[in-house]
Design an enzyme around this catalytic site. Structure first.
Site, PDB file in Angstrom:
ATOM      1  N   SER A 146       0.847  -1.200   0.000  1.00  0.00           N
ATOM      2  CA  SER A 146       0.000   0.000   0.000  1.00  0.00           C
ATOM      3  C   SER A 146       0.872   1.236   0.000  1.00  0.00           C
ATOM      4  O   SER A 146       2.038   1.208   0.421  1.00  0.00           O
ATOM      5  CB  SER A 146      -0.896   0.012   1.243  1.00  0.00           C
ATOM      6  OG  SER A 146      -1.567   1.250   1.375  1.00  0.00           O
ATOM      7  N   TYR A 159      -1.991  -0.914  10.205  1.00  0.00           N
ATOM      8  CA  TYR A 159      -2.020  -1.179   8.768  1.00  0.00           C
ATOM      9  C   TYR A 159      -0.738  -0.676   8.109  1.00  0.00           C
ATOM     10  O   TYR A 159      -0.132  -1.368   7.278  1.00  0.00           O
ATOM     11  CB  TYR A 159      -3.244  -0.502   8.158  1.00  0.00           C
ATOM     12  CG  TYR A 159      -3.482  -0.762   6.693  1.00  0.00           C
ATOM     13  CD1 TYR A 159      -4.063  -1.945   6.258  1.00  0.00           C
ATOM     14  CD2 TYR A 159      -3.145   0.198   5.729  1.00  0.00           C
ATOM     15  CE1 TYR A 159      -4.308  -2.171   4.906  1.00  0.00           C
ATOM     16  CE2 TYR A 159      -3.379  -0.025   4.381  1.00  0.00           C
ATOM     17  CZ  TYR A 159      -3.961  -1.210   3.984  1.00  0.00           C
ATOM     18  OH  TYR A 159      -4.192  -1.431   2.642  1.00  0.00           O
TER      19      TYR A 159
END
Length: 269
Positions: A146, A159
């Site tokens: 990401s 995350y």
């Protein structure tokens, strides 16, 4: 572009929607046999039906598995071995945003839940399927990271950390198993039209008392001002990069992370 991988077998986790399903469509059109995996068998059946409606004569199988459970991952690997003699391509698109909020409010349990899915899920599928790739002497592995790995957002610390770990894991594996004919790379998307970001925007819309589209506009302006193209990305735009990386055209690409982020990461590096 001819990917030159017709007849190969690809396992796509997180394959019932979004980037996973979009990638399956591109690969299937090139003659790749597809195994779709995700948590819910019914959603997988719907995804397989959508795939077969779009790509004629595709061979597609589904297998529900939970990457947070090692026994479930091993069952998935056994299924691939029994049905196809093992896979050639592994695309790990499964993941979740996990716990979010002020760092001081997040508990050990919040961190462990996110790590167990987003980082250890990738560890488990690689550990289970690398032997199948080694047996064939040819393999492509794509781990989805990401933009958060490069440009962390303060409310998503678990995350962020997991996605940075994914990039490091991919580089480590690329150094360990290239000698066996295996190539490992990462793709790092940013704010793509997926069920995960839909849910984020729905929560934001509820919080702000507005529509999803209004929430998206506010989010782009206030939370992602560096996203130069000014919109959410499409799953197909990420899938095109994944498809290239698993193809024979990318036979000299290894241990690399490709950002598909619309310019969202402010730094050049």
């Amino acid at each position: 572009m001819d990917l030159n991988i017709s007849g190969k077998v690809a396992l796509i986790t997180g394959g019932d929607s979004g980037m996973g399903l979009a990638t399956a469509k591109i690969l299937a059109a090139d003659g790749v046999k597809i195994i779709l995996s995700d948590l819910d068998e019914e959603s997988l059946k719907d995804a397989a039906a959508e795939l077969t409606a779009e790509v004629k004569d595709v061979k597609v199988s589904t297998f529900a598995a939970n990457l947070a459970d090692n026994a479930s991952v091993l069952k998935l690997a056994a299924f691939a071995e029994e049905q196809y003699g093992g896979i050639d391509i592994l695309i790990n698109s499964a993941g979740a945003r996990g716990a979010a909020g002020d760092f001081l409010t997040l508990t050990d349990e919040d961190w462990q839940e996110t790590i167990n899915t987003d980082l250890m899920g990738a560890v488990r599928v690689c550990r289970a399927f690398i032997p199948q790739l080694q047996k064939k002497g040819w393999g492509r592995v794509i781990l989805i990271a990401s933009e958060n790995a490069y440009q962390p957002y303060e409310e998503e610390s678990p995350y962020n950390a997991c996605k940075a770990g994914i990039i490091n894991l991919s580089k480590c594996l690329s150094r360990s198993y290239s000698k066996d004919g295996l190539l490992f790379n990462c793709v790092s998307p940013a704010f793509i039209e997926t069920p995960m970001t839909d849910a984020m925007m729905d929560d934001l819309a509820k919080e702000r008392g507005e529509t999803r589209e209004e929430a998206i506009k506010w989010f782009l302006k206030n939370k992602r001002p560096n996203l130069a193209v000014g919109r959410r990305g499409k799953p197909e735009e990420v899938a095109a990069v994944i498809a290239f990386l698993v193809s024979e055209q990318a036979s000299f690409v290894n241990g690399v992370n490709y950002r598909v982020d619309g310019g969202a990461v402010e730094s050049a590096f």
